[in-house]
Design a protein around this motif. Sequence first.
Motif, PDB file in Angstrom:
ATOM      1  N   ASP A  54       0.849  -1.188   0.000  1.00  0.00           N
ATOM      2  CA  ASP A  54       0.000   0.000   0.000  1.00  0.00           C
ATOM      3  C   ASP A  54       0.888   1.243   0.000  1.00  0.00           C
ATOM      4  OD1 ASP A  54      -1.783   2.054   0.433  1.00  0.00           O
ATOM      5  OD2 ASP A  54      -2.976   0.967   1.914  1.00  0.00           O
ATOM      6  N   VAL A  55       1.178   1.762  -1.205  1.00  0.00           N
ATOM      7  CA  VAL A  55       2.106   2.891  -1.355  1.00  0.00           C
ATOM      8  C   VAL A  55       1.582   4.142  -0.670  1.00  0.00           C
ATOM      9  CG1 VAL A  55       3.273   4.381  -3.022  1.00  0.00           C
ATOM     10  CG2 VAL A  55       2.962   1.949  -3.523  1.00  0.00           C
ATOM     11  N   SER A  56       0.272   4.387  -0.801  1.00  0.00           N
ATOM     12  CA  SER A  56      -0.328   5.570  -0.186  1.00  0.00           C
ATOM     13  C   SER A  56      -0.150   5.541   1.329  1.00  0.00           C
ATOM     14  CB  SER A  56      -1.824   5.650  -0.539  1.00  0.00           C
ATOM     15  OG  SER A  56      -2.441   6.708   0.135  1.00  0.00           O
ATOM     16  N   ALA A  57      -0.347   4.365   1.930  1.00  0.00           N
ATOM     17  CA  ALA A  57      -0.181   4.232   3.376  1.00  0.00           C
ATOM     18  C   ALA A  57       1.271   4.478   3.778  1.00  0.00           C
ATOM     19  CB  ALA A  57      -0.623   2.837   3.827  1.00  0.00           C
ATOM     20  N   MET A  58       2.207   3.934   2.992  1.00  0.00           N
ATOM     21  CA  MET A  58       3.624   4.130   3.296  1.00  0.00           C
ATOM     22  C   MET A  58       4.006   5.612   3.267  1.00  0.00           C
ATOM     23  SD  MET A  58       5.163   1.273   3.972  1.00  0.00           S
ATOM     24  CE  MET A  58       3.677   0.839   4.842  1.00  0.00           C
ATOM     25  N   ASP A  59       3.543   6.308   2.236  1.00  0.00           N
ATOM     26  CA  ASP A  59       3.853   7.743   2.122  1.00  0.00           C
ATOM     27  C   ASP A  59       3.275   8.513   3.308  1.00  0.00           C
ATOM     28  OD1 ASP A  59       5.175   7.303  -0.229  1.00  0.00           O
ATOM     29  OD2 ASP A  59       3.500   7.862  -1.524  1.00  0.00           O
ATOM     30  N   HIS A  60       2.040   8.181   3.664  1.00  0.00           N
ATOM     31  CA  HIS A  60       1.385   8.869   4.774  1.00  0.00           C
ATOM     32  C   HIS A  60       2.148   8.639   6.081  1.00  0.00           C
ATOM     33  CE1 HIS A  60      -2.080  10.484   7.041  1.00  0.00           C
ATOM     34  NE2 HIS A  60      -1.728   9.578   7.932  1.00  0.00           N
ATOM     35  N   LEU A  61       2.567   7.399   6.316  1.00  0.00           N
ATOM     36  CA  LEU A  61       3.253   7.065   7.561  1.00  0.00           C
ATOM     37  C   LEU A  61       4.629   7.745   7.636  1.00  0.00           C
ATOM     38  CD1 LEU A  61       2.365   3.267   7.819  1.00  0.00           C
ATOM     39  CD2 LEU A  61       1.391   5.145   9.151  1.00  0.00           C
ATOM     40  N   ARG A  62       5.306   7.863   6.507  1.00  0.00           N
ATOM     41  CA  ARG A  62       6.601   8.553   6.496  1.00  0.00           C
ATOM     42  C   ARG A  62       6.447  10.013   6.898  1.00  0.00           C
ATOM     43  NH1 ARG A  62       7.152   6.016   1.468  1.00  0.00           N
ATOM     44  NH2 ARG A  62       8.371   4.096   1.570  1.00  0.00           N
ATOM     45  N   VAL A  63       5.451  10.678   6.283  1.00  0.00           N
ATOM     46  CA  VAL A  63       5.236  12.098   6.591  1.00  0.00           C
ATOM     47  C   VAL A  63       4.775  12.274   8.034  1.00  0.00           C
ATOM     48  CG1 VAL A  63       3.835  14.128   6.025  1.00  0.00           C
ATOM     49  CG2 VAL A  63       4.721  12.682   4.191  1.00  0.00           C
ATOM     50  N   LEU A  64       3.894  11.385   8.478  1.00  0.00           N
ATOM     51  CA  LEU A  64       3.299  11.502   9.805  1.00  0.00           C
ATOM     52  C   LEU A  64       4.328  11.298  10.910  1.00  0.00           C
ATOM     53  CD1 LEU A  64       0.423  11.947  10.957  1.00  0.00           C
ATOM     54  CD2 LEU A  64       0.217   9.469  11.134  1.00  0.00           C
ATOM     55  N   THR A  65       5.217  10.319  10.719  1.00  0.00           N
ATOM     56  CA  THR A  65       6.151   9.967  11.790  1.00  0.00           C
ATOM     57  C   THR A  65       7.528  10.609  11.627  1.00  0.00           C
ATOM     58  OG1 THR A  65       6.964   7.989  10.621  1.00  0.00           O
ATOM     59  CG2 THR A  65       5.009   7.728  12.027  1.00  0.00           C
ATOM     60  N   GLY A  66       7.882  10.977  10.398  1.00  0.00           N
ATOM     61  CA  GLY A  66       9.208  11.523  10.155  1.00  0.00           C
ATOM     62  C   GLY A  66      10.279  10.450  10.001  1.00  0.00           C
ATOM     63  N   TYR A  67       9.886   9.185   9.942  1.00  0.00           N
ATOM     64  CA  TYR A  67      10.841   8.081   9.816  1.00  0.00           C
ATOM     65  C   TYR A  67      10.629   7.320   8.508  1.00  0.00           C
ATOM     66  CZ  TYR A  67      11.944   8.536  14.812  1.00  0.00           C
ATOM     67  OH  TYR A  67      12.347   9.003  16.034  1.00  0.00           O
ATOM     68  N   ASP A  68      11.722   6.746   7.999  1.00  0.00           N
ATOM     69  CA  ASP A  68      11.574   5.737   6.964  1.00  0.00           C
ATOM     70  C   ASP A  68      10.953   4.499   7.610  1.00  0.00           C
ATOM     71  OD1 ASP A  68      12.635   7.269   4.930  1.00  0.00           O
ATOM     72  OD2 ASP A  68      14.696   6.648   5.369  1.00  0.00           O
ATOM     73  N   ILE A  69      10.258   3.699   6.800  1.00  0.00           N
ATOM     74  CA  ILE A  69       9.473   2.599   7.348  1.00  0.00           C
ATOM     75  C   ILE A  69      10.044   1.250   6.947  1.00  0.00           C
ATOM     76  CG2 ILE A  69       7.160   1.592   7.513  1.00  0.00           C
ATOM     77  CD1 ILE A  69       7.297   4.423   8.607  1.00  0.00           C
ATOM     78  N   ASP A  70      10.246   0.385   7.923  1.00  0.00           N
ATOM     79  CA  ASP A  70      10.506  -1.041   7.686  1.00  0.00           C
ATOM     80  C   ASP A  70       9.250  -1.807   8.079  1.00  0.00           C
ATOM     81  OD1 ASP A  70      13.021  -0.775   6.690  1.00  0.00           O
ATOM     82  OD2 ASP A  70      14.060  -1.226   8.568  1.00  0.00           O
ATOM     83  N   VAL A  71       8.935  -2.836   7.290  1.00  0.00           N
ATOM     84  CA  VAL A  71       7.660  -3.537   7.495  1.00  0.00           C
ATOM     85  C   VAL A  71       7.881  -4.990   7.875  1.00  0.00           C
ATOM     86  CG1 VAL A  71       5.481  -4.244   6.425  1.00  0.00           C
ATOM     87  CG2 VAL A  71       6.461  -2.013   5.881  1.00  0.00           C
ATOM     88  N   LEU A  72       7.152  -5.398   8.888  1.00  0.00           N
ATOM     89  CA  LEU A  72       7.081  -6.795   9.286  1.00  0.00           C
ATOM     90  C   LEU A  72       5.712  -7.301   8.833  1.00  0.00           C
ATOM     91  CD1 LEU A  72       8.804  -8.849  10.922  1.00  0.00           C
ATOM     92  CD2 LEU A  72       7.459  -8.208  12.920  1.00  0.00           C
ATOM     93  N   LYS A  73       5.674  -8.151   7.831  1.00  0.00           N
ATOM     94  CA  LYS A  73       4.393  -8.581   7.278  1.00  0.00           C
ATOM     95  C   LYS A  73       3.736  -9.611   8.181  1.00  0.00           C
ATOM     96  CE  LYS A  73       2.155 -10.217   3.076  1.00  0.00           C
ATOM     97  NZ  LYS A  73       2.343 -10.677   1.679  1.00  0.00           N
ATOM     98  N   VAL A  74       2.459  -9.338   8.528  1.00  0.00           N
ATOM     99  CA  VAL A  74       1.690 -10.251   9.391  1.00  0.00           C
ATOM    100  C   VAL A  74       0.298 -10.403   8.803  1.00  0.00           C
ATOM    101  CG1 VAL A  74       2.944  -9.571  11.471  1.00  0.00           C
ATOM    102  CG2 VAL A  74       0.848  -8.378  10.854  1.00  0.00           C
ATOM    103  N   PRO A  75      -0.415 -11.461   9.160  1.00  0.00           N
ATOM    104  CA  PRO A  75      -1.786 -11.622   8.671  1.00  0.00           C
ATOM    105  C   PRO A  75      -2.691 -10.482   9.140  1.00  0.00           C
ATOM    106  CG  PRO A  75      -0.963 -13.676   9.610  1.00  0.00           C
ATOM    107  CD  PRO A  75       0.028 -12.611   9.965  1.00  0.00           C
ATOM    108  N   LYS A  76      -3.641 -10.116   8.311  1.00  0.00           N
ATOM    109  CA  LYS A  76      -4.564  -9.027   8.640  1.00  0.00           C
ATOM    110  C   LYS A  76      -5.295  -9.308   9.950  1.00  0.00           C
ATOM    111  CE  LYS A  76      -8.535  -6.490   6.811  1.00  0.00           C
ATOM    112  NZ  LYS A  76      -9.480  -6.365   5.650  1.00  0.00           N
ATOM    113  N   GLU A  77      -5.675 -10.562  10.151  1.00  0.00           N
ATOM    114  CA  GLU A  77      -6.417 -10.927  11.362  1.00  0.00           C
ATOM    115  C   GLU A  77      -5.599 -10.641  12.618  1.00  0.00           C
ATOM    116  OE1 GLU A  77      -5.805 -12.912   8.830  1.00  0.00           O
ATOM    117  OE2 GLU A  77      -7.746 -12.969   7.836  1.00  0.00           O
ATOM    118  N   ALA A  78      -4.288 -10.810  12.520  1.00  0.00           N
ATOM    119  CA  ALA A  78      -3.425 -10.561  13.682  1.00  0.00           C
ATOM    120  C   ALA A  78      -3.414  -9.075  14.039  1.00  0.00           C
ATOM    121  CB  ALA A  78      -2.006 -11.053  13.390  1.00  0.00           C
ATOM    122  N   VAL A  79      -3.376  -8.220  13.005  1.00  0.00           N
ATOM    123  CA  VAL A  79      -3.395  -6.776  13.253  1.00  0.00           C
ATOM    124  C   VAL A  79      -4.716  -6.365  13.879  1.00  0.00           C
ATOM    125  CG1 VAL A  79      -3.293  -4.495  12.174  1.00  0.00           C
ATOM    126  CG2 VAL A  79      -1.773  -6.315  11.377  1.00  0.00           C
TER     127      VAL A  79
END
Length: 507
Positions: A54-79
């Motif tokens: 989700d590119v839009s989510a990644m861009d939003h999170l970068r601007v919001l937090t001020g950090y580059d993002i590393d992702v740990l992929k997990v099942p949607k149900e777990a989140v």
Amino acid sequence: MTTSTLEPGLYLASCKIASDAFKLIPCDSMRRYGVVPIEVQDGKLLVAMANPADVSAMDHLRVLTGYDIDVLKVPKEAVVEFLNHKIGDGAEHPVCRELVEVSTSVRKDDSDNAESHVIKTVDTLIRLALKRRASDIHLEPQKEGLFVRFRIDGTLKTVHEFPKLLQPSLLSRIKILANLNITEKRTPQDGQINFHCEGKDIDLRVSTLPAKYGEKVVIRILDKSSLAVGFESLGFDAGLQGLFESLIDRPHGLFLVTGPTGSGKTTTLYSVIQRLKSPLKNIITLEDPIEYELLANSSSEAGVTQVQVNPKVGLTFAAGLRSALRQDPDVIMVGEIRDKETAEIAMKSAMTGHLVMSTLHTNDAPSTLGRLKDMGIEPYMISSTVIGVLAQRLVRVLCPQCKEAYRPPARSLKTFFPGREDLSNVSLFRAIGCDQCQGSGYLGRRGIFELLLMTDELKAAINSGASSEQFRQVALTQGLKTLRSSGLDLVFKGFTTVEEVFRSTVA
């Protein structure tokens, strides 16, 4: 960005969540993007996420937090499970004890009193919506029940679920109140209810729509006594208000207010008319519907004539505008420009010495000029009649009882407020939720604005056939303050959140 995947069975329950990292992303964003912040390591924010693509989510999170993002992929149900456990599922608890009680009475009572219980249930439903400042009531039939949702501060909240067996009687009661045909369930219907509550007359607009599990009903609440139409209540800053006043004080020209449905366009136009209203002026409005009586509870002095558009009898906006021009007007308000014919008549009216105001559905102020061109309006008419365009949105205001201060990363502050000098001691606020705001963290809404003034440079761009994007570039070089910039000013002052401004605007 790097992405890794948790081993099967090793979900978020096994992760140690750093509290400072968890506070970097607002709860609304976590739910919207299905993301859980875990920790900051090596200058990057590690998040658990079901959809790293989700590119839009990644861009939003970068601007919001001020950090580059590393992702740990997990099942949607777990989140979802983790967020439900950590911050709740975001659903409103059945806040309607009254609805629970009256609906239980209907189910238990098979006697003649059942009808009176249905009447009481609908009455309680409407009163509860008014108490909670709802603008709309949605009754949505599903397979197992009838869901009730309220739109509060622009956001829908589920507040109750009626048993399926109550659906026919409740919907029939609403249709009776709105003078609709209760036997007709195959076609949409529209009606109106005049509801009296605590000494006030409330106008309810009812719309039905046949759906798979029964008719969906939406009730729009128009509390005419509570509609704020004072010019000072719009929420302009001092600089913007001065420019806006200079526009509406002009003797002629076309002024447009733009934005999506529910962005407060009508309220803005009513405020302008309240300011311009005078025994020395003849003001005519064409509306669909008339949402507020401009002479109600005030002097009976003549000056404003409100006309209800009725296409069924041929009284369209265009036809009404033609007739209004024969009534010696000074100011004309057209509820909405929907077609080329209405736009052309409005512009010819502006060219012949009238101040004309109307609304249009566009995303920002500069694109309004392109929209008029796309409707088939000649460029010379646009450049010679349009004097200004106001784009607006409504953003939710933080609840003063529970809002919480926090310090975002320095690079985020520089991104949000590029023109400000000293940001070292700046704190922003986040939504928490309490009883006063029903757990949302927000209480009420406030306008953000983008005012475009017609200039010689813009006229030249219009006449040369420029695009909407070119209009925007010209306006920006001349100091246009965008909707997002206006919203971030409210964030800086502590009125709302970065998340709310990002939700309502685009960069």
